[in-house]
Design a protein around this motif. Structure first.
Motif, PDB file in Angstrom:
ATOM      1  N   CYS A   1      -7.604  -3.296 -12.219  1.00  0.00           N
ATOM      2  CA  CYS A   1      -6.680  -2.879 -11.157  1.00  0.00           C
ATOM      3  C   CYS A   1      -6.912  -3.703  -9.897  1.00  0.00           C
ATOM      4  CB  CYS A   1      -6.866  -1.394 -10.841  1.00  0.00           C
ATOM      5  SG  CYS A   1      -6.465  -0.296 -12.209  1.00  0.00           S
TER       6      CYS A   1
ATOM      7  N   SER B   1      -1.274   7.568   1.850  1.00  0.00           N
ATOM      8  CA  SER B   1      -1.809   8.752   1.187  1.00  0.00           C
ATOM      9  C   SER B   1      -1.659   9.985   2.067  1.00  0.00           C
ATOM     10  CB  SER B   1      -3.286   8.539   0.828  1.00  0.00           C
ATOM     11  OG  SER B   1      -3.829   9.679   0.210  1.00  0.00           O
TER      12      SER B   1
ATOM     13  N   LYS C   1      -2.025  -1.536  -9.637  1.00  0.00           N
ATOM     14  CA  LYS C   1      -1.350  -2.579 -10.401  1.00  0.00           C
ATOM     15  C   LYS C   1      -2.392  -3.386 -11.171  1.00  0.00           C
ATOM     16  CE  LYS C   1       2.509  -3.185  -7.182  1.00  0.00           C
ATOM     17  NZ  LYS C   1       3.233  -4.135  -6.318  1.00  0.00           N
TER      18      LYS C   1
ATOM     19  N   GLN D   1      -1.680   0.250  -4.323  1.00  0.00           N
ATOM     20  CA  GLN D   1      -0.958   0.699  -5.505  1.00  0.00           C
ATOM     21  C   GLN D   1      -1.695   0.236  -6.755  1.00  0.00           C
ATOM     22  OE1 GLN D   1       3.138  -0.505  -5.396  1.00  0.00           O
ATOM     23  NE2 GLN D   1       3.493   0.353  -3.363  1.00  0.00           N
TER      24      GLN D   1
ATOM     25  N   TYR E   1       0.829  -1.206   0.000  1.00  0.00           N
ATOM     26  CA  TYR E   1       0.000   0.000   0.000  1.00  0.00           C
ATOM     27  C   TYR E   1       0.864   1.257   0.000  1.00  0.00           C
ATOM     28  CZ  TYR E   1      -4.662  -1.977   0.616  1.00  0.00           C
ATOM     29  OH  TYR E   1      -5.869  -2.607   0.414  1.00  0.00           O
ATOM     30  N   ASN E   2       0.255   2.364  -0.416  1.00  0.00           N
ATOM     31  CA  ASN E   2       0.866   3.687  -0.318  1.00  0.00           C
ATOM     32  C   ASN E   2       0.222   4.458   0.835  1.00  0.00           C
ATOM     33  OD1 ASN E   2       2.597   3.558  -2.629  1.00  0.00           O
ATOM     34  ND2 ASN E   2       0.828   3.891  -3.945  1.00  0.00           N
TER      35      ASN E   2
END
Length: 209
Positions: free
Chosen positions: A144, A110, A136, A134, A107-108
């Motif tokens: 996604c 945020s 992908k 993310q 994960y990013n």
């Protein structure tokens, strides 16, 4: 307790008056957290909270740490209540460690924010990490891969003392995303860790404040 909890979770008039600010850690706090992680102090609570979550799902109460299930508007999650045996310092580290575990899933981060709400009789502080998967592509479907959807980790404190950590997932329902994995699966990936050995249990007091 639950009346008070309801007021904390839903006080829209007051919340609109407060602004979110970036949540930042000092270099000393970052070093302390890194040491806490390196010494695996988190093992004292991740497994017990995981067990308490499943006890709660089966309707068994009064076993170990307190957990409340959360399900609203498509979002699923759980509240992990603070226990005095943990200590505020360990609980804050646990809050950031849950973020770390979600990041390790790909994960990013945020945003990390904080908001302080001044009520008539108490001051409420909310620390929040908001994480996104993310983008992908899933090779089989071309869509996604959203994993578990967006993930939020909140810690709510009252008058400087931690009350609970709220951990939740909110899946995307658009056709461009793959179906989200369940919140139970997210709990398994994040919280299911082995019990703490005696030498790790002995470190609780060192980080409690």
């Amino acid at each position: 307790m639950f009346r008070f909890l309801k007021r904390i979770l839903a006080s829209p008039g007051t919340q609109q008056a407060a602004q979110w600010q970036p949540l930042a850690r000092t270099p000393a706090q970052v070093r302390a957290h890194d040491q806490w992680v390196a010494q695996q102090v988190y093992l004292n609570w991740m497994g017990p909270y995981f067990k308490a979550y499943h006890f709660r799902k089966t309707g068994v109460c009064g076993q170990g740490l307190r957990v409340q299930l959360l399900e609203e508007c498509g979002r699923q999650g759980a509240l992990f209540f603070f226990d005095p045996s943990i200590g505020p310092g360990n609980f804050r580290h646990l809050f950031d460690f849950i973020r770390d575990r979600v990041l390790a899933l790909g994960y990013n981060l945020s945003t990390s924010d904080q908001r302080t709400l001044r009520h008539e009789r108490y001051i409420e502080t909310i620390d929040k990490h908001f994480l996104k998967p993310q983008p992908k592509d899933c090779t089989q479907s071309g869509r996604c891969n959203q994993q578990f959807g967006t993930v939020t980790v909140d810690m709510v404190s009252v008058n400087g003392q931690p009350g609970f950590i709220r951990f939740s997932a909110n899946p995307y329902h658009d056709a461009i995303f793959t179906p989200a994995h369940s919140f139970d699966a997210l709990m398994e990936r994040v919280f299911n860790l082995p019990p703490a050995p005696p030498e790790v249990q002995s470190l609780i007091r060192h980080y409690a404040k």
